[in-house]
Scaffold this motif. Sequence first.
Motif, PDB file in Angstrom:
ATOM      1  N   ASN A  99     -18.697   9.286   7.911  1.00  0.00           N
ATOM      2  CA  ASN A  99     -18.089  10.576   8.208  1.00  0.00           C
ATOM      3  C   ASN A  99     -19.084  11.728   8.173  1.00  0.00           C
ATOM      4  N   ALA A 100     -20.343  11.420   7.812  1.00  0.00           N
ATOM      5  CA  ALA A 100     -21.417  12.418   7.757  1.00  0.00           C
ATOM      6  C   ALA A 100     -21.052  13.605   6.881  1.00  0.00           C
ATOM      7  N   TRP A 101     -20.634  13.284   5.656  1.00  0.00           N
ATOM      8  CA  TRP A 101     -20.336  14.351   4.704  1.00  0.00           C
ATOM      9  C   TRP A 101     -20.501  13.821   3.290  1.00  0.00           C
ATOM     10  N   CYS A 102     -20.412  14.716   2.306  1.00  0.00           N
ATOM     11  CA  CYS A 102     -20.565  14.347   0.907  1.00  0.00           C
ATOM     12  C   CYS A 102     -19.199  14.118   0.271  1.00  0.00           C
ATOM     13  N   ARG A 103     -19.053  12.942  -0.352  1.00  0.00           N
ATOM     14  CA  ARG A 103     -17.781  12.569  -0.967  1.00  0.00           C
ATOM     15  C   ARG A 103     -17.854  12.780  -2.476  1.00  0.00           C
ATOM     16  N   GLY A 104     -16.736  13.214  -3.068  1.00  0.00           N
ATOM     17  CA  GLY A 104     -16.669  13.382  -4.514  1.00  0.00           C
ATOM     18  C   GLY A 104     -16.892  14.822  -4.939  1.00  0.00           C
ATOM     19  N   SER A 105     -16.975  15.028  -6.243  1.00  0.00           N
ATOM     20  CA  SER A 105     -17.087  16.372  -6.808  1.00  0.00           C
ATOM     21  C   SER A 105     -18.469  16.613  -7.398  1.00  0.00           C
ATOM     22  N   ARG A 106     -18.963  17.810  -7.222  1.00  0.00           N
ATOM     23  CA  ARG A 106     -20.229  18.206  -7.825  1.00  0.00           C
ATOM     24  C   ARG A 106     -20.101  18.265  -9.343  1.00  0.00           C
ATOM     25  N   LYS A 107     -21.160  17.886 -10.036  1.00  0.00           N
ATOM     26  CA  LYS A 107     -21.222  18.054 -11.487  1.00  0.00           C
ATOM     27  C   LYS A 107     -21.539  19.515 -11.802  1.00  0.00           C
ATOM     28  N   HIS A 108     -20.750  20.115 -12.690  1.00  0.00           N
ATOM     29  CA  HIS A 108     -20.992  21.481 -13.149  1.00  0.00           C
ATOM     30  C   HIS A 108     -21.299  21.420 -14.639  1.00  0.00           C
ATOM     31  N   LEU A 109     -22.572  21.687 -14.998  1.00  0.00           N
ATOM     32  CA  LEU A 109     -23.021  21.564 -16.379  1.00  0.00           C
ATOM     33  C   LEU A 109     -24.112  22.603 -16.657  1.00  0.00           C
ATOM     34  N   PRO A 110     -24.323  22.979 -17.934  1.00  0.00           N
ATOM     35  CA  PRO A 110     -25.520  23.749 -18.277  1.00  0.00           C
ATOM     36  C   PRO A 110     -26.752  22.869 -18.142  1.00  0.00           C
ATOM     37  N   VAL A 111     -27.925  23.473 -18.065  1.00  0.00           N
ATOM     38  CA  VAL A 111     -29.117  22.744 -17.651  1.00  0.00           C
ATOM     39  C   VAL A 111     -29.459  21.587 -18.584  1.00  0.00           C
ATOM     40  N   GLU A 112     -29.355  21.745 -19.892  1.00  0.00           N
ATOM     41  CA  GLU A 112     -29.742  20.658 -20.792  1.00  0.00           C
ATOM     42  C   GLU A 112     -28.793  19.465 -20.663  1.00  0.00           C
ATOM     43  N   LEU A 113     -27.488  19.723 -20.556  1.00  0.00           N
ATOM     44  CA  LEU A 113     -26.542  18.626 -20.354  1.00  0.00           C
ATOM     45  C   LEU A 113     -26.708  18.010 -18.969  1.00  0.00           C
ATOM     46  N   MET A 114     -27.101  18.829 -17.981  1.00  0.00           N
ATOM     47  CA  MET A 114     -27.351  18.294 -16.646  1.00  0.00           C
ATOM     48  C   MET A 114     -28.518  17.317 -16.684  1.00  0.00           C
ATOM     49  N   MET A 115     -29.583  17.666 -17.398  1.00  0.00           N
ATOM     50  CA  MET A 115     -30.740  16.771 -17.512  1.00  0.00           C
ATOM     51  C   MET A 115     -30.350  15.468 -18.199  1.00  0.00           C
ATOM     52  N   ASP A 116     -29.536  15.558 -19.256  1.00  0.00           N
ATOM     53  CA  ASP A 116     -29.075  14.348 -19.947  1.00  0.00           C
ATOM     54  C   ASP A 116     -28.255  13.480 -19.004  1.00  0.00           C
ATOM     55  N   ASP A 117     -27.387  14.092 -18.229  1.00  0.00           N
ATOM     56  CA  ASP A 117     -26.524  13.342 -17.315  1.00  0.00           C
ATOM     57  C   ASP A 117     -27.342  12.657 -16.227  1.00  0.00           C
ATOM     58  N   VAL A 118     -28.355  13.345 -15.722  1.00  0.00           N
ATOM     59  CA  VAL A 118     -29.214  12.756 -14.689  1.00  0.00           C
ATOM     60  C   VAL A 118     -29.974  11.557 -15.247  1.00  0.00           C
ATOM     61  N   ARG A 119     -30.512  11.685 -16.460  1.00  0.00           N
ATOM     62  CA  ARG A 119     -31.236  10.560 -17.069  1.00  0.00           C
ATOM     63  C   ARG A 119     -30.315   9.356 -17.259  1.00  0.00           C
ATOM     64  N   ALA A 120     -29.043   9.604 -17.583  1.00  0.00           N
ATOM     65  CA  ALA A 120     -28.104   8.520 -17.852  1.00  0.00           C
ATOM     66  C   ALA A 120     -27.548   7.882 -16.582  1.00  0.00           C
ATOM     67  N   ARG A 121     -27.423   8.666 -15.517  1.00  0.00           N
ATOM     68  CA  ARG A 121     -26.672   8.203 -14.336  1.00  0.00           C
ATOM     69  C   ARG A 121     -27.496   8.080 -13.061  1.00  0.00           C
TER      70      ARG A 121
END
Length: 208
Positions: A99-121
């Motif tokens: 469908n040439a689009w992005c599916r799902g929801s964006r993650k909304h987090l503060p920067v330190e929790l965002m970094m933790d989430d990226v390392r985990a996922r």
Amino acid sequence: MHSLSKLLVLVGALGLTSLAWSQAASEPAGWPKAAPLTGVAPAASPGTTTTTITLPPLPKLEPAYLEKRFRVVGGQVYDAKADLTWQRCDHGQTWDDGNAWCRGSRKHLPVELMMDDVRARAAGWRLPEIGELAGMLEVACQQSAKDTPLIFPEVDRNTHYLTASPHSNPESNMAAQCFGGRAMTSGLSRKYVSITRLVRSGPPSQEP
């Protein structure tokens, strides 16, 4: 020193909370050239300080330039100029090739929790540095849905994108967003909740 490096040194020296910038359009020999894009620098938001650095204007994104610079591989985009691979969607979303689009929801987090989430996922991916993000947004902010090829189809033009780059204020981190067809970088509180777009160095893997 590269123009962008000089710019970021100046940011740290002045302790600015917001910076409007444009990147010099220096391309490898043989790259297509195009007429420059001109624009108006944004005004400071209430409670922030903004300065504008006058540098050569951004290149207008002609198809020949885009096809030379970028290679799309499923949900990834390789930027040959920067030798970086970007996810085509924001963190938390996945690319739907049919469908040439992005599916799902964006993650909304503060920067330190965002970094933790990226390392985990998202093994192998990381938050971009401010110069990397601004270089990507210089393309994404100029493109419209009618442009071909459309490299970054779903960048949120009204939201700050978080980065891994610290601000001169230790309680803040650098971020960037679209403004008037170009990138504007800002220092945001490390507690500020927002989104990001992940990147890694080198060419793409075979899988999105």
